[in-house]
Design a protein around this motif. Structure first.
Motif, PDB file in Angstrom:
ATOM      1  N   ALA A 134       0.767  -1.142   0.081  1.00 42.53           N
ATOM      2  CA  ALA A 134       0.101  -0.124  -0.156  1.00 42.53           C
ATOM      3  C   ALA A 134       1.072   1.194   0.069  1.00 42.53           C
ATOM      4  O   ALA A 134       0.725   2.222  -0.806  1.00 42.53           O
ATOM      5  N   THR A 135       1.945   1.264   0.630  1.00 39.16           N
ATOM      6  CA  THR A 135       2.718   2.487   0.686  1.00 39.16           C
ATOM      7  C   THR A 135       3.526   2.489  -0.624  1.00 39.16           C
ATOM      8  O   THR A 135       3.707   3.748  -0.937  1.00 39.16           O
ATOM      9  N   ALA A 136       3.951   1.548  -1.138  1.00 37.93           N
ATOM     10  CA  ALA A 136       4.695   1.729  -2.332  1.00 37.93           C
ATOM     11  C   ALA A 136       3.786   2.267  -3.513  1.00 37.93           C
ATOM     12  O   ALA A 136       4.197   3.043  -4.205  1.00 37.93           O
ATOM     13  N   ALA A 145      -1.818  -0.846 -10.831  1.00 40.32           N
ATOM     14  CA  ALA A 145      -2.479  -1.707 -11.918  1.00 40.32           C
ATOM     15  C   ALA A 145      -3.900  -2.130 -11.718  1.00 40.32           C
ATOM     16  O   ALA A 145      -4.274  -1.928 -10.339  1.00 40.32           O
ATOM     17  N   GLU A 146      -4.636  -2.604 -12.647  1.00 42.21           N
ATOM     18  CA  GLU A 146      -5.889  -2.988 -12.373  1.00 42.21           C
ATOM     19  C   GLU A 146      -5.480  -4.515 -12.382  1.00 42.21           C
ATOM     20  O   GLU A 146      -5.778  -5.128 -13.432  1.00 42.21           O
ATOM     21  N   ALA A 147      -5.366  -5.071 -11.374  1.00 39.76           N
ATOM     22  CA  ALA A 147      -4.966  -6.589 -11.157  1.00 39.76           C
ATOM     23  C   ALA A 147      -5.337  -6.971  -9.744  1.00 39.76           C
ATOM     24  O   ALA A 147      -5.176  -6.070  -8.775  1.00 39.76           O
ATOM     25  N   THR A 148      -5.693  -8.137  -9.537  1.00 41.08           N
ATOM     26  CA  THR A 148      -5.988  -8.657  -8.206  1.00 41.08           C
ATOM     27  C   THR A 148      -5.197 -10.049  -8.145  1.00 41.08           C
ATOM     28  O   THR A 148      -5.565 -10.985  -8.959  1.00 41.08           O
ATOM     29  N   HIS A 162      -6.365  -9.429  -2.766  1.00 44.42           N
ATOM     30  CA  HIS A 162      -5.354  -8.132  -2.808  1.00 44.42           C
ATOM     31  C   HIS A 162      -5.175  -7.390  -4.421  1.00 44.42           C
ATOM     32  O   HIS A 162      -4.752  -7.886  -5.037  1.00 44.42           O
ATOM     33  N   ASP A 163      -5.907  -6.319  -3.984  1.00 43.85           N
ATOM     34  CA  ASP A 163      -5.751  -5.451  -5.514  1.00 43.85           C
ATOM     35  C   ASP A 163      -4.539  -4.802  -5.578  1.00 43.85           C
ATOM     36  O   ASP A 163      -4.018  -4.358  -4.541  1.00 43.85           O
TER      37      ASP A 163
END
Length: 208
Positions: A134-136, A145-148, A162-163
């Motif tokens: 999250a911090t990155a 990215a749009e990835a999960t 985790h999105d």
């Protein structure tokens, strides 16, 4: 680490056992400074030489454990992440810092180190995403990215999502809690746990 000071740490081949001990001692002293209000959370960690760490680490660790145990978890203490600046952040961070490095240290002597306990590993996976990933993204260190990622945890039957950081096509991985904890820290190849979906999010894992 102390018993194998000149042996290469197999999981971190740039380090010897003494180098790893020095890193751990520096972590302890860095937290001393943060809790005392004498350091900035974004400053480089305290540097301890390997020779010094061989003689001081026990005291460094004892001092840190006493500090963490005696501090109100909600006391304001700065950290570098997107999470609240509270002492409890460092209690959690210390637990996972030493869990992964205990495992690293064991690789100097054992081809198959004892796994990190499942309960600790479970929270370690959560911490990786809640703090580091999250911090990155928030700081622009990783490309959004749009990835999960879907973690299917075989020893508990849990599934976690985790999105990265936006929901998108799903990439599934499957393994035990200790295995996936090692995978998020690249002590195991994340792609080796891939079961379905695009492998790219695993190959381009946020580098923290």
């Amino acid at each position: 680490m102390r018993t194998s000071p000149t042996t290469t740490v197999r999981s971190c081949p740039d380090w010897t056992g003494a180098d790893l001990l020095a890193h751990a001692a520096g972590f302890c002293r860095t937290l001393d400074g943060l809790f005392a209000g004498q350091r900035d959370a974004t400053a480089p960690a305290v540097v301890v030489t390997p020779d010094e760490a061989l003689t001081t680490f026990d005291d460094d660790l004892d001092r840190l454990l006493a500090l963490l145990a005696s501090t109100d978890p909600r006391r304001p203490v700065p950290n570098w992440s997107a999470l609240p600046d509270e002492a409890v952040y460092w209690v959690r961070r210390a637990a996972h810092e030493f869990a992964i490095h205990r495992w690293d240290a064991a690789t100097t002597q054992d081809d198959d180190p004892v796994p990190v306990p499942a309960d600790l590993a479970r929270d370690g996976i959560a911490e990786f995403f809640e703090a580091f990933v999250a911090t990155a993204f928030a700081a622009g260190y990783a490309e959004p990215a749009e990835a999960t990622l879907i973690f299917e945890i075989t020893d508990t039957g849990e599934v976690s999502r985790h999105d990265l950081p936006h929901p998108g096509p799903e990439t599934h991985v499957s393994g035990t809690t200790p295995e996936l904890f090692l995978a998020v820290w690249r002590r195991r190849d994340p792609t080796s746990f891939h079961t379905s979906g695009d492998r790219t999010p695993l190959e381009t894992w946020p580098q923290i």
